[in-house]
Design an enzyme around this catalytic site. Sequence first.
Site, mmCIF file in Angstrom:
data_model
loop_
_atom_site.group_PDB
_atom_site.id
_atom_site.type_symbol
_atom_site.label_atom_id
_atom_site.label_comp_id
_atom_site.label_asym_id
_atom_site.label_seq_id
_atom_site.Cartn_x
_atom_site.Cartn_y
_atom_site.Cartn_z
ATOM 1 N N GLU A 39 -3.149 -9.228 -18.205
ATOM 2 C CA GLU A 39 -2.482 -8.698 -17.010
ATOM 3 C C GLU A 39 -1.617 -9.769 -16.342
ATOM 4 O O GLU A 39 -2.032 -10.927 -16.224
ATOM 5 C CB GLU A 39 -3.562 -8.230 -16.029
ATOM 6 C CG GLU A 39 -3.062 -7.709 -14.696
ATOM 7 C CD GLU A 39 -4.202 -7.320 -13.759
ATOM 8 O OE1 GLU A 39 -3.936 -6.604 -12.794
ATOM 9 O OE2 GLU A 39 -5.364 -7.744 -14.013
ATOM 10 N N LYS A 107 0.318 -0.112 -13.136
ATOM 11 C CA LYS A 107 -1.101 0.021 -12.795
ATOM 12 C C LYS A 107 -1.311 1.057 -11.695
ATOM 13 O O LYS A 107 -0.731 0.960 -10.615
ATOM 14 C CB LYS A 107 -1.630 -1.344 -12.356
ATOM 15 C CG LYS A 107 -3.148 -1.433 -12.191
ATOM 16 C CD LYS A 107 -3.531 -2.877 -11.878
ATOM 17 C CE LYS A 107 -5.031 -3.073 -11.759
ATOM 18 N NZ LYS A 107 -5.362 -4.496 -11.490
ATOM 19 N N CYS A 140 -6.749 -3.741 -16.284
ATOM 20 C CA CYS A 140 -7.860 -4.331 -15.537
ATOM 21 C C CYS A 140 -8.725 -3.311 -14.795
ATOM 22 O O CYS A 140 -9.533 -2.628 -15.402
ATOM 23 C CB CYS A 140 -7.314 -5.410 -14.588
ATOM 24 S SG CYS A 140 -8.543 -6.657 -14.102
#
Length: 239
Positions: A39, A107, A140
Amino acid sequence: MKALLAQLACRIDDVDGNTARAVDAIRSHPEADIAVFPELYLSGYTCRDLDRLARPADATEIREIAGAAAEAETGVVIGFAERTSAGVANSVACIDQDGELAGVYRKTTLFGSEAEAAFVEGEELLIVDLAGRRVAPLICFDIEFPEPARQVAMAGADLLVTASANMDPFYIDHVVGSVARAHENRLPHLYANLVGSGDGLVFVGGSRSIAPTGETLVEASRDREELLIVPVAELGGFD
């Protein structure tokens, strides 16, 4: 199918240097069908100075990585801070084996200060064709909840790929989450995490390739840089 899990440390503010290391990792492992980086790898994991560190999806750095992908005939998933019309997104660029940008995932499940002061929230999940697979990229915190992985599984994904910057004291959260998302959806899962430290955080590695059964096929250390070539499970086994 084989994957490169690039469990690397990266320097905050050193976009050029981080890009160069990614290019070198891809070129030096042409046996990999797909390479997965952590990430926010290009910028380093930070919520500071994002206007300066962010890059558009067609930035020079992304094009350099795409060039290496085409040379090695390797698909790539790599995290970067993306400059968009709405602000800066915590994104991954998904590049196919011919060097074409197949898509960008932003994300959707932001963590802590990511949501409070830094990043704009992604609006949709994504499935892209990479290296002959229907790949669902996640980032994540996404994998700590069942819903994102279930949605892409129901939409036809056949491989989960997670770029992560998981840190102390949350190591066990991602051991459980990465295995659970594979097992409950009966999908293979590639998980690449940062190591090293930055902005007062210590990243905990543990990159892994997980079979649809929940079996961890290969797992990296918690504290060392590693470039791991790992098997990628098929729905009925692995090759």
